[in-house]
Design an enzyme around this catalytic site. Structure first.
Site, mmCIF file in Angstrom:
data_model
loop_
_atom_site.group_PDB
_atom_site.id
_atom_site.type_symbol
_atom_site.label_atom_id
_atom_site.label_comp_id
_atom_site.label_asym_id
_atom_site.label_seq_id
_atom_site.Cartn_x
_atom_site.Cartn_y
_atom_site.Cartn_z
ATOM 1 N N LEU A 134 0.828 -1.206 0.000
ATOM 2 C CA LEU A 134 0.000 0.000 0.000
ATOM 3 C C LEU A 134 0.864 1.258 0.000
ATOM 4 O O LEU A 134 0.612 2.192 0.755
ATOM 5 C CB LEU A 134 -0.960 0.024 1.200
ATOM 6 N N CYS A 135 1.916 1.221 -0.800
ATOM 7 C CA CYS A 135 2.722 2.430 -0.900
ATOM 8 C C CYS A 135 3.046 2.707 -2.369
ATOM 9 O O CYS A 135 4.164 3.049 -2.716
ATOM 10 C CB CYS A 135 3.985 2.337 -0.057
ATOM 11 N N GLY A 136 2.065 2.515 -3.215
ATOM 12 C CA GLY A 136 2.232 2.844 -4.620
ATOM 13 C C GLY A 136 3.290 1.987 -5.283
ATOM 14 O O GLY A 136 3.419 0.795 -4.990
#
Lengths: 286, 131
Positions: free
Chosen positions: A87-89
């Site tokens: 969930l950090c691109g």
């Protein structure tokens, strides 16, 4: 047209997702600030160590130490710094792509890996399997100083024994919250930092310069690894903050669209009902 | 004339002060620094670094590193540094007991033994500083 109840339910679920992404963004922003402070805090030491190395290296015959010698023809060793969580691109994907490129260029030489962070480990476990010599995953306090020491000492020993011909660090360099650049950095053999102009001070050494240099080199390697880890940590939180920010914005858009759709459905229902009433009244009149 | 003392660890700047005098644990013996000291670079051992700031003596437990003296600027690059005031006596004693036991148990390689002994010495210095 979807019925009213379904649309309401979807709006509800998107809204709760949005609350989560918003919270994650705030947490990432707070952690980013802490990570940036850590980068700042580590700078004076790193500068001090580099200055010492510069002044000592001018005085001692250089190639004596195993960490400075050109290295054997043994395969390269790569230290990957990724995060444990997603969930950090594109943060981890970018680092992993860089590693893949590097491995492709070293194809057939049997380059080995050290994986810090689950995201990198999971990907390359499948690709190179046993060639991951060490893994550091599910790190409770992230990439910290004691891990940096462990990794640095480990790869230095590996290099000194001649099992690795060179050691590279692959990690995300932190530019800003929205920009992290994945880089491949050569760690070993050590290259002397470029001397800046200005005369070197004439020190009194205690013990002698050669002994000091020998003890200084491992510290320099640790510092380099630690700094890379700090940059990577700041990058991770920056990337997560940006990713969660755009996720929150996307959720708003979806909610707007669904609200519009819901109003349309409601309008349509009212119209249908009206038509039915009017139709019924007409029928009674006749 | 005063010395500008900076004690820096890999993580942060621990002390940044004006000192009139300091005593540091060098690897070849303790040494003192007063203003006008010769330009100097030395290794540090595990031990207590004392300095006098505004007439009051202060201690910092350092473990390994370097001392660089250039002009009136003294930079201590320590692997680890804790001001005596920040050491918790109870946890320091516990650490000493743990380190002592680890040394008793022994280790496989000479490097591991060295690491354990260093840890023991560090714990010992900490306990001595607080008690």
């Amino acid at each position: 047209m979807a019925n009213l109840k379904d649309i309401r339910k979807r709006i509800g679920s998107v809204r709760s997702t949005q609350q989560i992404t918003k919270a994650m963004k705030m947490v990432a922003a707070a952690k980013l600030r802490r990570a940036q402070d850590a980068v700042e805090g580590a700078r004076p030491y790193a500068e001090g160590i580099t200055t010492l190395l510069l002044s000592l290296s001018g005085r001692v015959s250089y190639s004596a130490d195993p960490l400075l010698s050109a290295g054997s023809g043994a395969p390269a060793h790569v230290v990957i710094l990724t995060s444990d969580r997603g969930l950090c691109g594109g943060y981890n994907a970018n680092v992993n792509r860089k590693v893949s490129e590097f491995l492709a260029s070293e194809e057939g030489t049997g380059a080995t890996l050290t994986a810090c962070g689950r995201r990198g480990n999971d990907v390359f476990r499948k690709v190179v399997g046993e060639r991951i010599l060490r893994t550091h995953v599910n790190l409770k306090d992230g990439l910290n100083l004691s891990l940096a020491r462990e990794v640095a000492d480990d790869v230095s020993a590996c290099f000194a024994r001649g099992e690795a011909g060179s050691v590279y660090l692959v990690y995300s360099q932190f530019r800003s919250a929205i920009s992290q650049v994945p880089v491949v950095e050569k760690l070993l053999p050590l290259e002397a930092p470029e001397a800046e102009d200005g005369e070197a001070l004439d020190y009194v050494y205690e013990p002698d310069a050669a002994t000091l240099l020998t003890s200084l080199l491992p510290r320099y390697v640790r510092t380099r690894v630690y700094q890379a880890m700090l940059e990577a940590t700041a990058g991770e939180h920056g990337a997560r903050m940006t990713a969660m920010d755009s996720a929150t914005r996307n959720a708003s858009e979806v909610i707007d669209r669904l609200t519009l759709e819901m109003n349309r459905a409601r309008q349509a229902m009212i119209t249908t009902e009206l038509m039915e009433i009017v139709g019924g009244a007409e029928a009674l009149k006749g | 004339m005063a010395l500008r003392l900076k004690i820096v660890t890999p993580e942060r700047v621990v002390v940044d002060a004006e000192a009139t005098e300091l005593m540091a644990p060098g690897v070849v013996g303790e040494f003192g620094v007063l203003p006008e000291h010769v330009t100097f670079l030395g290794g540090l051992d595990v031990g207590v670094l004392r300095y006098i700031e505004g007439g009051a003596s202060k201690s910092v437990v350092v473990s390994g590193g370097y001392a660089e003296i250039a002009g009136d600027l003294v930079t201590i690059l320590a692997d680890d540094a804790t001001p005596a005031a920040e050491i918790d006596a109870a946890s320091a004693r516990t650490a000493l007991t743990v380190a002592d036991q680890a040394v008793q148990t022994g280790a496989d390689t000479p490097e591991e033994v060295d690491a354990l002994l260093a840890e023991l010495k560090k714990a010992h210095v900490r306990v001595q500083t607080v008690s």
